[in-house]
Design an enzyme around this catalytic site. Structure first.
Site, short mmCIF file in Angstrom:
data_model
loop_
_atom_site.label_atom_id
_atom_site.label_comp_id
_atom_site.label_asym_id
_atom_site.label_seq_id
_atom_site.Cartn_x
_atom_site.Cartn_y
_atom_site.Cartn_z
N ARG A 89 0.84 -1.21 0.00
CA ARG A 89 0.00 0.00 0.00
C ARG A 89 0.87 1.26 0.00
O ARG A 89 0.97 1.96 -1.01
CB ARG A 89 -0.96 -0.03 1.22
CG ARG A 89 -2.08 0.99 1.17
CD ARG A 89 -1.70 2.38 1.61
NE ARG A 89 -1.14 2.42 2.96
CZ ARG A 89 -0.57 3.51 3.46
NH1 ARG A 89 -0.48 4.62 2.75
NH2 ARG A 89 -0.05 3.49 4.69
N ASP A 90 1.55 1.53 1.10
CA ASP A 90 2.34 2.78 1.19
C ASP A 90 3.48 2.73 0.16
O ASP A 90 3.85 3.76 -0.42
CB ASP A 90 2.93 2.92 2.60
CG ASP A 90 3.12 4.36 3.04
OD1 ASP A 90 3.04 5.25 2.20
OD2 ASP A 90 3.36 4.58 4.24
N HIS A 137 5.44 4.45 12.67
CA HIS A 137 5.46 4.39 11.20
C HIS A 137 6.41 5.48 10.72
O HIS A 137 6.04 6.64 10.60
CB HIS A 137 4.02 4.63 10.73
CG HIS A 137 3.79 4.66 9.27
ND1 HIS A 137 3.12 3.66 8.59
CD2 HIS A 137 4.09 5.58 8.32
CE1 HIS A 137 3.02 3.96 7.31
NE2 HIS A 137 3.60 5.13 7.12
N HIS A 183 8.96 7.12 7.98
CA HIS A 183 9.59 7.23 6.65
C HIS A 183 11.05 7.60 6.91
O HIS A 183 11.40 8.13 7.97
CB HIS A 183 8.83 8.25 5.80
CG HIS A 183 7.50 7.71 5.35
ND1 HIS A 183 7.26 7.29 4.06
CD2 HIS A 183 6.35 7.48 6.02
CE1 HIS A 183 6.02 6.85 3.97
NE2 HIS A 183 5.44 6.95 5.15
N CYS A 242 4.39 9.45 0.10
CA CYS A 242 2.99 9.87 -0.03
C CYS A 242 2.92 10.95 -1.09
O CYS A 242 3.60 11.97 -0.98
CB CYS A 242 2.48 10.40 1.32
SG CYS A 242 0.81 11.04 1.22
N ASN A 268 9.35 4.41 3.16
CA ASN A 268 9.29 3.97 4.55
C ASN A 268 10.62 3.31 4.89
O ASN A 268 11.34 2.86 4.01
CB ASN A 268 8.20 2.90 4.72
CG ASN A 268 6.81 3.44 4.48
OD1 ASN A 268 6.43 3.67 3.35
ND2 ASN A 268 6.07 3.65 5.55
P1 HMG Z 1 -12.87 14.09 -2.91
O1 HMG Z 1 -12.53 14.38 -4.33
O2 HMG Z 1 -13.01 15.25 -1.96
O3 HMG Z 1 -14.14 13.15 -2.79
O4 HMG Z 1 -11.79 13.09 -2.33
P2 HMG Z 1 -15.64 13.32 -3.14
O5 HMG Z 1 -16.41 12.66 -2.03
O6 HMG Z 1 -15.97 14.75 -3.51
O7 HMG Z 1 -15.76 12.42 -4.46
C1 HMG Z 1 -15.14 12.77 -5.69
C2 HMG Z 1 -15.18 11.57 -6.61
O8 HMG Z 1 -14.41 10.49 -6.07
C3 HMG Z 1 -16.57 10.99 -6.81
O9 HMG Z 1 -16.59 10.41 -8.10
C4 HMG Z 1 -16.62 9.90 -5.77
O10 HMG Z 1 -17.56 8.90 -6.09
C5 HMG Z 1 -15.22 9.34 -5.83
P3 HMG Z 1 -17.22 11.20 -9.37
O11 HMG Z 1 -18.62 11.52 -8.95
O12 HMG Z 1 -16.37 12.45 -9.54
O13 HMG Z 1 -17.07 10.22 -10.48
N1 HMG Z 1 -14.79 8.71 -4.59
C6 HMG Z 1 -14.28 7.48 -4.50
N2 HMG Z 1 -14.01 6.54 -5.42
C7 HMG Z 1 -13.50 5.38 -4.97
N3 HMG Z 1 -13.20 5.13 -3.69
C8 HMG Z 1 -13.43 6.04 -2.75
C9 HMG Z 1 -14.00 7.27 -3.14
N4 HMG Z 1 -14.35 8.37 -2.47
C10 HMG Z 1 -14.84 9.24 -3.36
N5 HMG Z 1 -13.12 5.77 -1.48
C11 HMG Z 1 -11.03 11.35 -0.84
C12 HMG Z 1 -11.83 12.64 -0.96
C13 HMG Z 1 -10.85 11.08 0.63
C14 HMG Z 1 -11.80 10.23 -1.49
C15 HMG Z 1 -9.67 11.54 -1.56
O14 HMG Z 1 -9.08 12.68 -1.04
C16 HMG Z 1 -8.76 10.37 -1.39
O15 HMG Z 1 -9.01 9.28 -1.88
N6 HMG Z 1 -7.64 10.60 -0.64
C17 HMG Z 1 -6.70 9.54 -0.33
C18 HMG Z 1 -5.32 10.03 -0.58
C19 HMG Z 1 -4.35 8.94 -0.20
O16 HMG Z 1 -4.63 7.76 -0.39
N7 HMG Z 1 -3.17 9.34 0.34
C20 HMG Z 1 -2.16 8.42 0.72
C21 HMG Z 1 -2.54 7.55 1.89
S1 HMG Z 1 -2.30 8.33 3.47
C22 HMG Z 1 -0.59 8.08 3.78
O17 HMG Z 1 0.13 7.67 2.92
C23 HMG Z 1 -0.07 8.30 5.17
C24 HMG Z 1 0.16 7.00 5.95
O18 HMG Z 1 1.04 6.13 5.27
C25 HMG Z 1 0.73 7.31 7.33
C26 HMG Z 1 1.95 8.25 7.27
O19 HMG Z 1 2.93 7.97 6.58
O20 HMG Z 1 1.83 9.27 7.96
C27 HMG Z 1 -1.17 6.25 6.17
MG MG Z 2 3.24 6.32 5.28
#
Ligand code: HMG
Ligand code: MG
Length: 298
Positions: free
Chosen positions: A15-16, A207, A209, A240, A249
């Site tokens: 994933r990450d 966690h 990086h 990220c 990481n």
């Molecule tokens: P948004 O654009 O504000 O969402 O995104 P929305 O609710 O306005 O929806 C927009 C469109 O996305 C719509 O589709 C929804 O249906 C669709 P459209 O009508 O335009 O065709 N949609 C989805 N589709 C599939 N799966 C979903 C979903 N949700 C909405 N779940 C949202 C908001 C949260 C969805 C977006 O910002 C997002 O997906 N963000 C995730 C970003 C991400 O994955 N970042 C990396 C992970 S976090 C990380 O790495 C840190 C970590 O490792 C810890 C650390 O290191 O600190 C965990």
């Molecule tokens: Mg991370």
């Protein structure tokens, strides 16, 4: 302080590690990668993320990947879930473990999930209703616990209340994310001292990086605090896309070498892990970012 006798590694490579790669691997390769990881003795492998494919196209095949992995008995395969929509798709795919995420920085929360910290907690509360109804285990992440790419240093006092909030919502464990790898033993010690005063250590994971090469020494500080759950990514994959400057990481191979050297049990086979890391790097067409893997040659 006495170090723990055993540690659980949470492998976040699929994933990450893959969420930030320029090359998108086919689902079949991801499935093979995860199966190789489960053959190493790892007991928790974060398999994918049910986030928006518009935001993270690298993991758009989440349902196919989750369905395809050969679920090994005794291994948990959590997936990242940002909202109810993602939860519904994840549940349809049959997940039993998820991870939700918030942040200690408002700006990062906006950039990463298009919502404030308070809104992210409200989304998590909605996800929790479904998780409780369907008996799904939920892990919580807090990003930017030490520093934020947009806001700089994060005050340590900000994090403990968020940990408490996520535990109150029903998370079984909270992973403290140094998303951009800026922590040093000093800042990590101050943070963990503050958190461990309020939160039982069994509820915490770390966690790191490895942007500035501080991850292993920070992990040592966490071990000194009694923390027994460590996130890492095989071959040091990761980053990220919404955290400029975040590198991979800490490499699982390097963490394992450290733990073995300290006499701490993990149940993971280093040789098989090194092979899994080399396999995925070959597929991605990039170098393994693990000193231990490189030192072991071959
Ligand atoms: P948004 O654009 O504000 O969402 O995104 P929305 O609710 O306005 O929806 C927009 C469109 O996305 C719509 O589709 C929804 O249906 C669709 P459209 O009508 O335009 O065709 N949609 C989805 N589709 C599939 N799966 C979903 C979903 N949700 C909405 N779940 C949202 C908001 C949260 C969805 C977006 O910002 C997002 O997906 N963000 C995730 C970003 C991400 O994955 N970042 C990396 C992970 S976090 C990380 O790495 C840190 C970590 O490792 C810890 C650390 O290191 O600190 C965990
Ligand atoms: Mg991370």
């Amino acid at each position: 302080m006495k170090l723990p006798s055993s540690v659980q590694i949470v492998e976040v490579g699929p994933r990450d590690g893959l969420q930030n790669q320029a090359k998108i691997l086919p689902a079949a390769v991801k499935i093979d990668f995860i199966d190789r990881l489960s053959a190493t003795g790892l007991s928790v492998i974060e398999a994918t993320a049910f986030v928006s494919p518009k935001w993270i196209p690298q993991l758009a095949d989440h349902a196919e990947v989750f369905a395809g992995i050969h679920k090994k008995s005794g291994v948990r395969y959590p997936v990242l879930v940002p909202n109810v929509k993602g939860m519904q798709v994840a549940m349809a795919a049959g997940v039993t473990d998820i991870a939700v995420f918030s942040a200690a920085s408002e700006t990062f929360s906006q950039k990463n999930t298009n919502c404030s910290i308070a809104e992210s907690l409200a989304r998590i509360a909605e996800i929790m209703i479904l998780a409780k109804q369907h008996n799904i285990r939920v892990r919580g992440y807090i990003s930017c616990v030490v520093g934020c790419p947009f806001e700089g240093a994060i005050a340590p006092g900000v994090v403990a209340p968020l940990v408490e909030k996520l535990l109150d919502l029903g998370c079984h464990e909270i992973s403290l994310g140094d998303t951009i790898g800026v922590g040093t033993p000093k800042t990590v010690r101050v943070l963990l001292d503050a958190i461990c005063k309020k939160i039982p250590v069994e509820k915490l994971a770390v966690h790191f990086h490895d942007t500035y090469g501080q991850a292993l020494v920070n992990i040592y500080v966490a071990l000194e605090h009694g923390i027994r759950v460590i996130d890492s990514s095989v071959a040091g994959l990761g980053g990220c896309p919404y955290a400029p400057g975040a590198s991979g990481n800490v490499a699982t191979e390097d963490v394992l070498y450290l733990l073995q050297g300290l006499g701490i049990e993990t149940g993971v086979d280093l040789k098989k892990l090194v092979e899994a890391g080399r396999f995925v790097c070959e597929q991605l067409g990039q170098q393994v970012a693990s000193k231990v893997s490189l030192a072991l040659g071959g």
